[in-house]
Scaffold this motif. Sequence first.
Motif, mmCIF file in Angstrom:
data_model
loop_
_atom_site.group_PDB
_atom_site.id
_atom_site.type_symbol
_atom_site.label_atom_id
_atom_site.label_comp_id
_atom_site.label_asym_id
_atom_site.label_seq_id
_atom_site.Cartn_x
_atom_site.Cartn_y
_atom_site.Cartn_z
ATOM 1 N N VAL A 74 -5.865 9.855 11.182
ATOM 2 C CA VAL A 74 -5.986 8.399 11.074
ATOM 3 C C VAL A 74 -6.186 8.020 9.584
ATOM 4 C CG1 VAL A 74 -7.475 6.266 11.192
ATOM 5 C CG2 VAL A 74 -7.153 7.755 13.197
ATOM 6 N N LEU A 75 -5.152 7.101 9.052
ATOM 7 C CA LEU A 75 -5.206 6.515 7.664
ATOM 8 C C LEU A 75 -5.382 5.435 7.757
ATOM 9 C CD1 LEU A 75 -4.650 7.005 4.573
ATOM 10 C CD2 LEU A 75 -2.182 6.625 5.354
ATOM 11 N N VAL A 76 -6.353 4.654 6.792
ATOM 12 C CA VAL A 76 -6.437 3.229 6.705
ATOM 13 C C VAL A 76 -5.788 2.775 5.298
ATOM 14 C CG1 VAL A 76 -7.896 1.353 6.496
ATOM 15 C CG2 VAL A 76 -8.407 2.932 8.418
ATOM 16 N N MET A 77 -5.073 1.929 5.163
ATOM 17 C CA MET A 77 -4.427 1.649 3.966
ATOM 18 C C MET A 77 -4.460 0.230 3.732
ATOM 19 S SD MET A 77 -0.559 2.658 2.392
ATOM 20 C CE MET A 77 0.101 1.805 3.612
ATOM 21 N N GLY A 78 -4.837 -0.391 2.349
ATOM 22 C CA GLY A 78 -4.699 -1.801 2.175
ATOM 23 C C GLY A 78 -4.313 -2.124 0.866
ATOM 24 N N HIS A 79 -3.680 -3.140 0.802
ATOM 25 C CA HIS A 79 -3.241 -3.853 -0.325
ATOM 26 C C HIS A 79 -3.922 -5.002 -1.073
ATOM 27 C CE1 HIS A 79 0.061 -6.372 -2.438
ATOM 28 N NE2 HIS A 79 -0.200 -5.332 -3.075
ATOM 29 N N SER A 80 -4.255 -5.012 -2.310
ATOM 30 C CA SER A 80 -4.725 -5.982 -2.946
ATOM 31 C C SER A 80 -6.355 -6.241 -2.310
ATOM 32 C CB SER A 80 -3.979 -7.376 -2.928
ATOM 33 O OG SER A 80 -4.556 -8.351 -3.805
ATOM 34 N N ALA A 81 -6.389 -7.385 -1.878
ATOM 35 C CA ALA A 81 -7.968 -7.541 -1.183
ATOM 36 C C ALA A 81 -7.939 -6.743 0.013
ATOM 37 C CB ALA A 81 -7.999 -9.093 -0.755
#
Length: 214
Positions: A74-81
């Motif tokens: 499992v990988l969680v990725m987020g952009h900016s906020a």
Amino acid sequence: MNIHGGYWRAKYDLVHAGHLCAALTAKGLATWNIEYRRVGNPGGGWPGTFEDIRNAYRYLPQIAKRYDLDSTKVLVMGHSAGGQLALCLAAHESSLRSVISLAGVLDLQQAWEQHLSDNAVVEFLGGKPGEVPEHYREADPIQLTIDHATTQWLIHGAGDDVVPSYFSRQYAEQKKKRGEDVHYTEISTAGHFDLIDPRSNAWPTVENTVLRLL
């Protein structure tokens, strides 16, 4: 699991992150582009926004079972906020072992000091640091502790005029001193949205990082 950005505001939704997810799906990965309550939605802002992020993460085992996926990868990725939300999730959910921040707003105190996006962090957290200090302690990635067994990868463009690259650079420097497993890549030619654009020159760096962690 992808968390879109937009300075936590309701007028920005998950649609603009769809191309990123489609590109990763084309590489054989199962992707989930999640939506969450934002400032301007009923219940949006802190802590409602983050409750949605945690609930989405905790729902992953059910998705894995339904689609016969490997729930150990499992990988969680987020952009900016979304980068702030992803790293905040890693601090509050010890089972998360791989997280990527793309041009993340990783220092909320400094975001307030710099008045980023017309004080978006004040709207998100419900006040200034002196007014709701507990919200900043709970939400600010640079103040939180992430288990050293969790790999954090930060990618930022040097040409970012929305979230300055030093937010990620300084975060990495401070967290490494605390013994956290943090890696930082700065792309000299990239702007804020290049990191989520599969057509950009920055995209291979993002894609290769995802594939390496999975």
